[in-house]
Scaffold this motif. Structure first.
Motif, PDB file in Angstrom:
ATOM      1  N   THR A  43      12.735  26.815  99.743  1.00 32.65           N
ATOM      2  CA  THR A  43      12.121  26.469 101.030  1.00 32.65           C
ATOM      3  C   THR A  43      11.104  27.537 101.446  1.00 32.65           C
ATOM      4  O   THR A  43      10.048  27.235 101.984  1.00 32.65           O
ATOM      5  N   GLN A  44      11.446  28.798 101.156  1.00 35.13           N
ATOM      6  CA  GLN A  44      10.543  29.869 101.585  1.00 35.13           C
ATOM      7  C   GLN A  44       9.231  29.886 100.816  1.00 35.13           C
ATOM      8  O   GLN A  44       8.188  30.232 101.381  1.00 35.13           O
ATOM      9  N   GLU A  45       9.277  29.492  99.535  1.00 39.86           N
ATOM     10  CA  GLU A  45       8.025  29.391  98.774  1.00 39.86           C
ATOM     11  C   GLU A  45       7.152  28.288  99.373  1.00 39.86           C
ATOM     12  O   GLU A  45       5.945  28.438  99.506  1.00 39.86           O
ATOM     13  N   ALA A  46       7.799  27.185  99.728  1.00 33.05           N
ATOM     14  CA  ALA A  46       7.081  26.082 100.373  1.00 33.05           C
ATOM     15  C   ALA A  46       6.456  26.577 101.676  1.00 33.05           C
ATOM     16  O   ALA A  46       5.293  26.283 101.980  1.00 33.05           O
ATOM     17  N   ALA A  47       7.222  27.350 102.439  1.00 29.04           N
ATOM     18  CA  ALA A  47       6.727  27.862 103.716  1.00 29.04           C
ATOM     19  C   ALA A  47       5.518  28.786 103.503  1.00 29.04           C
ATOM     20  O   ALA A  47       4.555  28.744 104.268  1.00 29.04           O
ATOM     21  N   LYS A  48       5.565  29.588 102.444  1.00 34.47           N
ATOM     22  CA  LYS A  48       4.436  30.496 102.166  1.00 34.47           C
ATOM     23  C   LYS A  48       3.173  29.714 101.832  1.00 34.47           C
ATOM     24  O   LYS A  48       2.067  30.080 102.256  1.00 34.47           O
ATOM     25  N   GLN A  49       3.336  28.638 101.052  1.00 34.54           N
ATOM     26  CA  GLN A  49       2.181  27.775 100.749  1.00 34.54           C
ATOM     27  C   GLN A  49       1.565  27.235 102.025  1.00 34.54           C
ATOM     28  O   GLN A  49       0.342  27.177 102.174  1.00 34.54           O
ATOM     29  N   LEU A  50       2.433  26.838 102.961  1.00 36.98           N
ATOM     30  CA  LEU A  50       1.946  26.277 104.221  1.00 36.98           C
ATOM     31  C   LEU A  50       1.248  27.348 105.052  1.00 36.98           C
ATOM     32  O   LEU A  50       0.248  27.087 105.722  1.00 36.98           O
ATOM     33  N   GLU A  51       1.772  28.561 104.973  1.00 41.47           N
ATOM     34  CA  GLU A  51       1.152  29.684 105.677  1.00 41.47           C
ATOM     35  C   GLU A  51      -0.271  29.901 105.141  1.00 41.47           C
ATOM     36  O   GLU A  51      -1.204  30.139 105.904  1.00 41.47           O
ATOM     37  N   ASP A  52      -0.425  29.781 103.815  1.00 43.41           N
ATOM     38  CA  ASP A  52      -1.757  29.936 103.211  1.00 43.41           C
ATOM     39  C   ASP A  52      -2.709  28.851 103.683  1.00 43.41           C
ATOM     40  O   ASP A  52      -3.904  29.107 103.889  1.00 43.41           O
TER      41      ASP A  52
END
Lengths: 241, 93
Positions: A52-61
């Motif tokens: 989930t956190q990798e997904a969140a980082k992509q969204l942050e980008d």
């Protein structure tokens, strides 16, 4: 016509929501770009093993660190503390709480905001039980238990809100702070305690009809242990509020 | 006052009113016929309340909105979201 002073912090506590997180964020961004209000999304992930956190980082980008703010925690620590944790980082004067599993639709957020301004409410609660509100994906048994439990609670506690166990709500930040400090229950009883204590403390509550789309097919989240904890929670609130 | 004490006070008041009327505590005369009606009142009240509750819950279950439209439009929006996010560079796996 958005008020320049107001900012809305959406708290998204997540656990294994890799599939749903990008979708819910996209829908939130959509809802706010239409309404024009200032907002931020605070993602509080409790150490999900599914990425989930990798997904969140992509969204942050994609959306930038002003909109998407990641405030993860190392392990699963419960909903109440997730709200406290999220609030410490929230820059908005209003906090919106919703589930990240797409059962709550962000298209209702502008209605929450409108409702809040209409009566300067301390809390605006989404409700499945009145007006155009409702639920998708519940069988008769589930509806019966839900309506029965809700009726019993209304009779015993007269809480001044029609949906007590729902968790799609907007709070003034200081009100949420006060309620979280006062509430001790866990799980969905926590949501019930929050709204019942809000009434006890004399906060004003507005309501917005929402649709709840239950997407967890074939898996009933309402078993015997939920009924027992509901009964306990109800009695606890009956005796203490 | 908690909800529990509210209920105890109200139930206590109703009960004392009922019992004092039955045992002629007040200096008002209640005929034997009236007492015949009065003494099973708590049972009637419970039955009436039970019927009201069942009818209310039944009506609310029957009129619970099913939100088919909400589910359908959500499916479409999920599709749109996936397309738009992929365009923005999001990698679904």
């Amino acid at each position: 016509m958005a008020d320049k002073m107001d900012k809305y912090s959406i708290l998204l506590p997540t656990y294994n929501e890799r599939e749903n997180l990008p979708l819910i964020v996209w829908l939130i961004v959509n809802a706010f770009s239409e309404s024009g209000n200032d907002y931020e999304i605070i993602i509080i992930d409790d150490g999900s093993p599914d990425g989930t956190q990798e997904a969140a980082k992509q969204l942050e980008d994609i959306y930038g660190t002003e909109i998407i703010r990641l405030r993860p925690r190392p392990s699963k620590l419960g909903l109440g503390t997730a709200y406290i944790h999220g609030m410490q980082h929230a820059r908005g004067n209003f906090i919106i709480i919703m589930d990240a599993d797409l059962s709550h639709h962000p298209k209702f957020i502008p209605e929450f905001i409108r409702k809040q301004k209409e009566g300067n409410f301390d809390v605006v609660s989404g409700t499945r039980y009145i007006g155009s509100g409702g639920v998708f994906g519940w069988d008769l048994r589930r509806k019966l238990i839900s309506r029965g439990a809700n009726y019993l609670t209304q009779i015993l506690l007269r809480p001044g809100a029609s949906d007590l166990t729902g968790s799609f709500r907007l709070y003034k930040k200081d009100v949420l702070q006060c309620l979280v400090d006062a509430c001790v229950s866990k799980g969905f009883i926590f949501q019930m305690e929050m709204i019942v204590r809000a009434r006890q403390f004399g906060y004003t509550i507005g309501e917005v009809p929402i649709t709840f789309v239950d997407r967890v097919y074939g898996e009933s989240k309402l078993g015997g242990s939920e009924v027992v904890s509901f009964a306990k929670g109800l009695l606890y609130l009956f005796a203490t509020t | 006052m908690t909800k529990l004490t509210e209920w105890i006070v109200l139930a206590g008041l109703a009960f004392s009113l009922w019992i004092t009327l039955l045992v002629d505590f007040f200096p008002i005369r209640i005929s034997y016929e009236a007492k015949e009606v009065l003494w099973p009142m708590p049972v009637y009240a419970l039955i009436a309340f039970g019927c009201y509750s069942l009818a209310t819950i039944g009506y609310r279950v029957a009129t619970f909105n099913d939100c088919l439209e909400a589910s359908k439009s959500l499916k479409q929006e999920i599709k749109d979201a996936r397309e738009d996010l992929t365009r923005k560079g999001y990698k679904f796996d």
